[in-house]
Design a protein around this motif. Structure first.
Motif, mmCIF file in Angstrom:
data_model
loop_
_atom_site.group_PDB
_atom_site.id
_atom_site.type_symbol
_atom_site.label_atom_id
_atom_site.label_comp_id
_atom_site.label_asym_id
_atom_site.label_seq_id
_atom_site.Cartn_x
_atom_site.Cartn_y
_atom_site.Cartn_z
ATOM 1 N N VAL A 154 0.843 -1.205 0.000
ATOM 2 C CA VAL A 154 0.000 0.000 0.000
ATOM 3 C C VAL A 154 0.876 1.252 0.000
ATOM 4 O O VAL A 154 0.639 2.198 -0.759
ATOM 5 C CB VAL A 154 -0.957 0.003 1.211
ATOM 6 N N LEU A 157 1.035 3.935 -3.094
ATOM 7 C CA LEU A 157 0.750 5.348 -2.830
ATOM 8 C C LEU A 157 1.941 6.219 -3.222
ATOM 9 O O LEU A 157 1.768 7.305 -3.801
ATOM 10 C CB LEU A 157 0.399 5.558 -1.355
ATOM 11 N N LEU A 159 1.157 10.499 2.235
ATOM 12 C CA LEU A 159 0.771 9.427 1.313
ATOM 13 C C LEU A 159 -0.732 9.115 1.298
ATOM 14 O O LEU A 159 -1.330 9.057 0.231
ATOM 15 C CB LEU A 159 1.545 8.151 1.654
ATOM 16 N N PRO A 160 -1.380 8.902 2.449
ATOM 17 C CA PRO A 160 -2.790 8.484 2.395
ATOM 18 C C PRO A 160 -3.719 9.515 1.755
ATOM 19 O O PRO A 160 -4.815 9.160 1.329
ATOM 20 C CB PRO A 160 -3.156 8.280 3.880
ATOM 21 N N VAL A 175 -3.523 10.786 -1.047
ATOM 22 C CA VAL A 175 -3.706 10.442 -2.462
ATOM 23 C C VAL A 175 -5.005 9.676 -2.640
ATOM 24 O O VAL A 175 -5.804 9.950 -3.529
ATOM 25 C CB VAL A 175 -2.541 9.556 -2.972
ATOM 26 N N GLU A 176 -5.213 8.709 -1.752
ATOM 27 C CA GLU A 176 -6.387 7.861 -1.871
ATOM 28 C C GLU A 176 -7.674 8.621 -1.578
ATOM 29 O O GLU A 176 -8.700 8.407 -2.210
ATOM 30 C CB GLU A 176 -6.207 6.670 -0.918
ATOM 31 N N GLY A 226 -6.193 9.701 -8.007
ATOM 32 C CA GLY A 226 -6.611 9.131 -6.724
ATOM 33 C C GLY A 226 -7.573 7.967 -6.905
ATOM 34 O O GLY A 226 -7.482 6.949 -6.200
ATOM 35 N N ILE A 247 -5.600 5.007 -8.227
ATOM 36 C CA ILE A 247 -4.743 4.458 -7.171
ATOM 37 C C ILE A 247 -5.572 3.604 -6.216
ATOM 38 O O ILE A 247 -5.171 2.505 -5.835
ATOM 39 C CB ILE A 247 -4.016 5.590 -6.407
ATOM 40 N N ILE A 293 -5.082 -0.277 -5.433
ATOM 41 C CA ILE A 293 -4.845 -0.773 -4.072
ATOM 42 C C ILE A 293 -5.873 -1.851 -3.726
ATOM 43 O O ILE A 293 -5.552 -2.873 -3.121
ATOM 44 C CB ILE A 293 -4.908 0.389 -3.052
#
Length: 887
Positions: A290, A294, A311-312, A314-315, A659, A662, A666
């Motif tokens: 993960v 990312l 990083l998080p 992005v999601e 996003g 991605i 994921i």
């Protein structure tokens, strides 16, 4: 505060002579006392703190426990491998956060302004961080104000304070004012100037009364330090998965001990087997995968002019369904532009000027000569309105430098906010022309003729009506209108009161900050993607609505609201009302926070853009705060999750698209890993439940989880983006990660588990010669026979999982439709996985570590036939899925 004090008292309080300024010695002493003039951010985390922050995750806790247990039970290989995974995951996270912070620091250095100060009786340019309280700051057009000031003199000074107050129109400043009220809003403190605001017109001087964190901007920066970052939807879901897997591992261990007691097995042996099952339940590579996916997404975004700070974030972009955007500079070009003009009794577009026509030529010359701004390819300084006039003339090859040399300015009457006019007297051969510009109403009042079609004619009531009709039509289109007039005189030595009278009207122009060309398409993309675009601006309602209509954000006035109207609406009522609103005009920082919270209260995932300090609270309040990299203040950048290096709305939409892709990738990786782990659990659990010998050893499971599973999972995370991803509605951030995929995951997990047991059985029959499940009894299947059967199971488990990765490319499309070679990383991962499996069983040293043996050709044919079954089964299922979708 100093706005209610005379300038003499302020200067006395700071012990400074306005003519000489501070001495170098005094500056050094005050710099030591007050510190540098810069905003102090929260204390930066050390690398060690960043490292431990990456370990704060339920999945990581489980891995640490698994590593410790493996170590205590003598399974050193497993303990080492798990520890490597934990460290790798943390290092990736630390590297990305450090990289983002370095990019941020570079942006902040770019935004550090220089300032002119009076020291030792001379005006010198210094770095703004070296300014101290009591410094005399010299202000001129185009220069940022480096600290908070009490103005001590001013001449037609205008300051653009949007960074602090959100007010987009420059504020007139007057050093002579003494404001006696006790509590005055910042926007109304007209004898003060504040850090990070911009001088757009005129000149002045002020004494520094606050630097660094003691400025108004510094006070807002302090407020932001108390905010705690919320977890993103993916972080929450991964946390839930971690807890679920942790519970599953405990349940499995308890079950195993129960079975061991019932079957009267060796308890220590069953403890090791229980550990094997617990290891099988946890996808060790998931946190690292993960993080890597990312990080790859973040690098892609950098190419699209977006710096992601964490990083998080992005999601989270993939879940966004409301984008709240500032107007100026984000939706628009942040560049006032003349779009229409009126001359010779007709309105034309700005690209239709005829410079051969004497009236239109004189209109252009007036724009340049009666103008204090500068504009060329290298730089632009001065009031944005005046720059727009120069830019129009530049389009026709007329430069200010050239025209000023030809027609020297010999006198002037500067702009005054009461007259709303500016006039210059320029030399034209042996005569002079008075050039005047300003509000069209005022121009008409001081004019009695009009220049039309090369002739000077009386300014009749009908003519006045035509001019005002043209002006009103431009105003209806939200254009800012300026009128122009002139008069010929014999000398420039004229009394000020005689300059602006008996003028001849030339024409007028309309200007606006136009939308960015690419934004309209981006907003249309948003609509198709189920994303609502909201405009939030400090500008007037009419201007905002005109731009919103042109961009397709709003259709009519009922979809807009002003700050004053917002004040009359309660928070509860606003939650319902925002559903129908698209434009928020003349809003304050407090309004912005209310708007964001109202949209979030309706279950939306909200992105908010901003550049000023006043935007920072709303950037923090939003799910994704997006700051401007070029015009943004350091405070706004610090509060944001993402920084746009090009200040462009379209970049946000590209980021949302990235996003979404991605998150989809994921999800593919997670589904792949969990379905593989279900296969491992099925194989081990059923074998033990039925009293068979263990088909796999703990090191086999770890190897598969960390090596052969990780490579395809990582490659799935790099799957090419779905070109249709922006045609789908945003996913509900609350919905399960497994929505619509649970049956797929369980089916493939059970299938892989059964195929592993089938290989184990075939290997056992080959070695023992016994047909039937009796061949699998621990007393029968042992030694070299057990090793061979486990090798068969080990190879089928790993290779079937590698083949299964192809099924994850699409839930409905055949792998041959998606394209076998469209993800070359995945093909490489499958090839590498098979090669590594072969190495493990053929290299004697590794075969001994893994307790496996080499296979003969016949064995390879069997394991290959079993391993390809998941692909064949899923291709058949997809045929039925597509048929059902068509039906």
């Amino acid at each position: 505060m100093y706005y209610n004090q005379e300038t003499e008292k302020v200067l006395k309080d700071f012990d400074v002579d306005p003519v000489r300024g501070l001495s170098s010695e005094e500056v050094s002493a005050r710099l030591e006392k007050y510190g540098e003039n810069q905003l102090t951010t929260q204390k930066k985390k050390t690398l060690l703190q960043l490292f431990f922050a990456q370990l704060n995750d339920p999945l990581i806790y489980i891995l640490i426990v698994a590593a410790l247990i493996s170590g205590f039970t003598g399974e050193i290989n497993e303990a080492v491998i798990i520890t490597i995974v934990i460290v790798l995951n943390a290092v990736i996270g630390v590297a990305q956060e450090s990289k983002a912070e370095k990019a941020m620091e570079a942006l902040q250095k770019m935004s550090t302004p220089k300032a002119y100060v009076r020291r030792n009786g001379e005006i010198v340019e210094v770095n703004s961080k070296n300014i101290v309280p009591g410094d005399i700051i010299v202000l001129d057009a185009g220069r940022f104000i480096p600290c908070d000031l009490r103005l001590i003199n001013s001449a037609n000074l205008k300051v653009e304070e949007s960074a602090l107050t959100g007010e987009s129109v420059p504020v007139d400043k007057d050093s002579t004012l003494v404001l006696n009220e006790t509590d005055i809003a910042l926007g109304d403190q007209k004898n003060m100037a504040f850090m990070s605001t911009l001088v757009t017109y005129g000149r002045g001087e002020g004494v520094a009364i606050g630097t660094g964190m003691e400025t108004q901007i510094g006070k807002i920066a302090k407020m932001l330090e108390q905010n705690v970052d919320e977890q993103t939807p993916l972080q929450k879901k991964l946390g839930e998965i971690g807890k679920l897997l942790g519970i599953a591992a405990l349940v499995i261990c308890v079950l195993m001990f129960g079975i061991a007691v019932i079957q009267k097995r060796d308890l220590f042996e069953m403890f090791l087997t229980a550990i094997s099952l617990a290891v099988a339940a946890i996808p060790e590579g998931l946190p690292a995968i993960v993080a890597i996916v990312l990080a790859i997404g973040v690098q892609k975004m950098v190419k699209h002019n977006a710096i992601v700070r964490k990083l998080p974030a992005v999601e989270t972009l993939g879940s966004v369904n409301v984008v709240c955007s500032d107007k100026t500079g984000t939706l628009t070009q942040n560049k006032m532009t003349v779009t229409k003009f009126y001359a010779n009794n007709s309105v034309k577009n700005s690209n239709e000027v005829n410079i051969e026509d004497p009236v239109e030529r004189l209109l252009l010359e007036n724009m340049i000569l009666c103008n204090d701004a500068t504009s060329n390819k290298e730089s632009k300084t001065g009031d944005p309105t005046e720059i727009a006039l120069l830019d129009l003339a530049l389009n026709y090859g007329i430069t200010k430098e050239g025209l000023n040399k030809e027609h020297i300015r010999n006198n002037e009457l500067p702009f005054d906010s009461d007259r709303k006019l500016m006039s210059t007297i320029n030399q034209y051969g042996d005569k002079h022309l008075i050039m005047t510009k300003g509000a069209i109403d005022n121009i008409i009042q001081i004019s009695n003729n009009i220049y039309i079609n090369g002739e000077i004619k009386p300014l009749t009531e009908d003519m006045k009506m035509n001019i005002m009709n043209a002006s009103n039509a431009m105003s209806e289109d939200a254009l800012r209108v300026l009128g122009f007039a002139y008069r010929e005189v014999s000398t420039h030595e004229i009394e000020p009161e005689d300059i602006e009278k008996d003028l001849i009207v030339i024409g007028l122009v309309g200007m606006i900050d136009p939308p960015r060309e690419e934004v309209k398409d981006s907003i249309e993309t948003c609509k198709k993607a189920g994303i609502t675009t909201i405009m939030i601006t400090g500008d007037h309602k009419k201007t905002a609505l005109a731009i919103a209509k042109e961009l397709g954000i709003a259709k009519d006035e009922s979809q807009s609201v002003s700050g004053v109207e917002l004040d009359a609406i309660s928070d509860e009522a606003l939650v319902e009302k925002v559903k129908d609103l698209r434009v928020f005009a003349r809003v304050s920082p407090e309004h912005k926070v209310r708007i964001v919270k109202a949209f979030k209260a309706n279950g939306n995932i909200v992105s908010m853009t901003g550049d000023g300090v006043n935007d920072a609270p709303s950037l923090k309040a939003a799910d994704i705060g997006v700051a401007m990299g070029i015009t943004g203040t350091d405070v706004a950048k610090g509060a944001a999750d993402m920084v746009l290096t090009d200040d462009n709305f379209s970049t946000i939409i590209k980021a949302v698209e990235e996003g979404r892709n991605i998150f989809a990738n994921i999800k593919k990786s997670i589904l792949f890993l969990l379905s593989c782990n279900i296969g491992e659990i099925v194989a081990l659990f059923f074998a033990i439940l039925l009293g068979w010998a263990a088909p796999l050893e703990p090191i086999h499971i770890l190897w598969v989880n960390l090596i052969t599973d990780t490579l395809p999972a990582l490659s799935l995370g790099m799957d090419p983006g779905d070109p249709d991803v922006m045609k789908n509605k945003p996913r509900d951030a609350k919905e399960s990660l497994f929505k619509g995929s649970l049956s797929f995951m369980i089916f493939n997990g059970v299938l892989i588990g059964l195929l592993t047991l089938a290989a184990f059985y075939i290997g056992a029959v080959e070695e023992t010669g016994i047909h039937g499940i009796g061949a699998l009894a621990p007393g029968v299947l042992k030694g070299d026979g057990l090793r061979h059967a486990q090798t068969m199971a080990f190879i089928v488990l790993s290779v079937s999982q590698l083949v299964h990765s192809l099924n994850l490319r699409s839930e409905t499309k055949s792998i041959f439709t998606v394209g076998l070679f469209t993800n070359k990383y995945l093909l490489g991962a499958i090839a590498a996985g098979i090669f590594l499996q072969d190495i493990v069983i053929t290299v004697p040293f590794l075969a001994k570590v893994f307790n496996v043996n080499d296979l003969i050709m016949n064995d390879w044919l069997i394991v290959s036939a079993l391993a390809i079954v998941p692909l064949i089964a899923n291709e058949i299922i997809k045929i039925f899925k597509r048929a059902k979708a068509k039906a």
